[in-house]
Design an enzyme around this catalytic site. Structure first.
Site, short mmCIF file in Angstrom:
data_model
loop_
_atom_site.label_atom_id
_atom_site.label_comp_id
_atom_site.label_asym_id
_atom_site.label_seq_id
_atom_site.Cartn_x
_atom_site.Cartn_y
_atom_site.Cartn_z
N LYS A 50 0.86 -0.93 3.55
CA LYS A 50 2.08 -1.09 2.74
C LYS A 50 3.06 -2.06 3.40
O LYS A 50 3.56 -2.99 2.77
CB LYS A 50 2.76 0.27 2.53
CG LYS A 50 1.92 1.29 1.79
CD LYS A 50 2.68 2.56 1.52
CE LYS A 50 3.08 3.29 2.78
NZ LYS A 50 1.93 3.80 3.55
N ASP B 85 9.15 2.52 4.94
CA ASP B 85 8.78 3.81 5.50
C ASP B 85 9.40 4.98 4.74
O ASP B 85 8.70 5.88 4.28
CB ASP B 85 9.12 3.90 6.98
CG ASP B 85 8.46 5.11 7.63
OD1 ASP B 85 7.24 5.28 7.44
OD2 ASP B 85 9.15 5.88 8.30
N ARG C 269 -10.25 -1.35 -15.40
CA ARG C 269 -10.52 -2.80 -15.43
C ARG C 269 -9.86 -3.50 -16.62
O ARG C 269 -9.91 -4.72 -16.74
CB ARG C 269 -12.03 -3.03 -15.47
CG ARG C 269 -12.74 -2.46 -14.25
CD ARG C 269 -14.22 -2.74 -14.26
NE ARG C 269 -14.50 -4.18 -14.15
CZ ARG C 269 -15.72 -4.69 -14.09
NH1 ARG C 269 -16.78 -3.88 -14.13
NH2 ARG C 269 -15.91 -5.98 -14.00
#
Length: 314
Positions: A159, A177, A243
């Site tokens: 991240k 965080d 998808r």
């Protein structure tokens, strides 16, 4: 523990304390205000004593016309033990009866130079912001092409590294965080960074870096409305990933639903570009342009327009 006390209102709205200093630490539990016109007239059956009471020119002008005995009695009733504060607008003179009652019952009386309507609006906005439901989420919050993107995922999935890449590409960091989120009116989620880690980004192998120092003031932002959640997870070959993107997945934060996109992570995938495209695609959907749905409609039309193969033999 109370989130807002009378002393917070005094400091943040630049009010003048006139009397009742002993009650400055009374808790404020609701953002609703009350203008006690009926109460000054003597009808106190439904007096919302838990609210901040706001007195303007109309209420005080009416109060001046009451007999002395009624003036004392009304202010005694108005200064309830549960009343967090009484606020006077327009820098108006405060009746002696109110000052004496507030001192006896330790109800803070404060004064503002704002008009009653302006003061009502400003005080309501402040209390709604401070009393809004809040939570904290482990993740990273960025502004990508004007979209508030909350990156979530297990620790170590990438991240912060994706956030660093996005900052280098010109986007802005809000929090890393830990993201503090409050739910404002109309189901709006606003994310901010805790003061201790504001502007900081943790990169494994490098440590903690200051984004504003490295990339300038244009690389950070104080707060942002959250409208998209990009969830990063390690690639699972046994899992079937979306998808087409026809149906939007949702995640619930407090009482508000936010669109969620799950992005599998594996070597070679450029996460920053994928997150950018996710943000732009989310904006297009909000403008009514759904590429996946357009493709599906086209495919259905092609299938319908194809002649039945059996008819060739009839």
């Amino acid at each position: 523990m109370a989130k807002v006390r009378t002393t917070d209102v005094l400091k943040n709205l630049d009010l003048e304390l006139v009397s009742g200093e002993d009650g400055l630490h009374r808790p404020i539990t609701t953002s609703d205000l009350h203008r006690p016109g009926l109460e000054l007239a003597g009808f106190l059956d439904y007096y919302p004593k838990e609210r901040v009471q706001l007195l303007g020119r109309t209420e005080l002008r009416f109060f001046e016309k009451l007999p002395q005995a009624e003036r004392i009695e009304r202010m005694e009733r108005l200064c309830d033990d549960e009343t967090p504060a009484i606020v006077i607008s327009r820098d108006l003179d405060i009746p002696e009866e109110l000052i004496e009652s507030s001192e006896r019952h330790a109800v803070p009386v404060m004064r503002s130079n704002l008009t009653t309507t302006r003061l009502f609006s400003k005080l309501t906005a402040y209390l709604e912001k401070m009393l809004a439901p809040t939570t904290a989420v482990h993740g990273v919050l960025l502004e990508v092409y004007g979209v508030g993107v909350l990156l979530t995922g297990k620790s170590g999935v990438g991240k912060s590294e994706a956030a660093l890449d996005l900052v280098k590409r010109g986007h802005r960091l809000i929090a890393d965080d830990c993201v503090e989120i409050r739910q404002e009116e109309n189901d709006t989620l606003v994310g901010t960074a805790p003061e201790l880690i504001e502007h900081l980004l943790e990169i494994r192998g490098l440590g903690i870096i200051n984004v504003m120092t490295l990339f300038g003031a244009g690389a950070i932002r104080g707060s942002k409305q959250i409208t998209l959640n990009v969830h990063l997870e390690l690639w699972n070959s046994k899992k079937q990933y979306d998808r087409l993107g026809i149906e939007d997945e949702k995640i619930k934060i407090i009482d508000t639903e936010v669109t969620k996109v799950t992005v599998p992570v594996r070597p070679g995938r450029n996460l920053a570009v994928i997150i950018e495209v996710a943000a732009m695609n989310h904006r297009l959907k909000r403008f009514g342009i759904n590429t996946a749905q357009q493709f599906t409609n086209k495919l259905e039309n092609v299938i319908k327009s194809e002649p039945d193969s059996n008819t060739d033999y009839l």
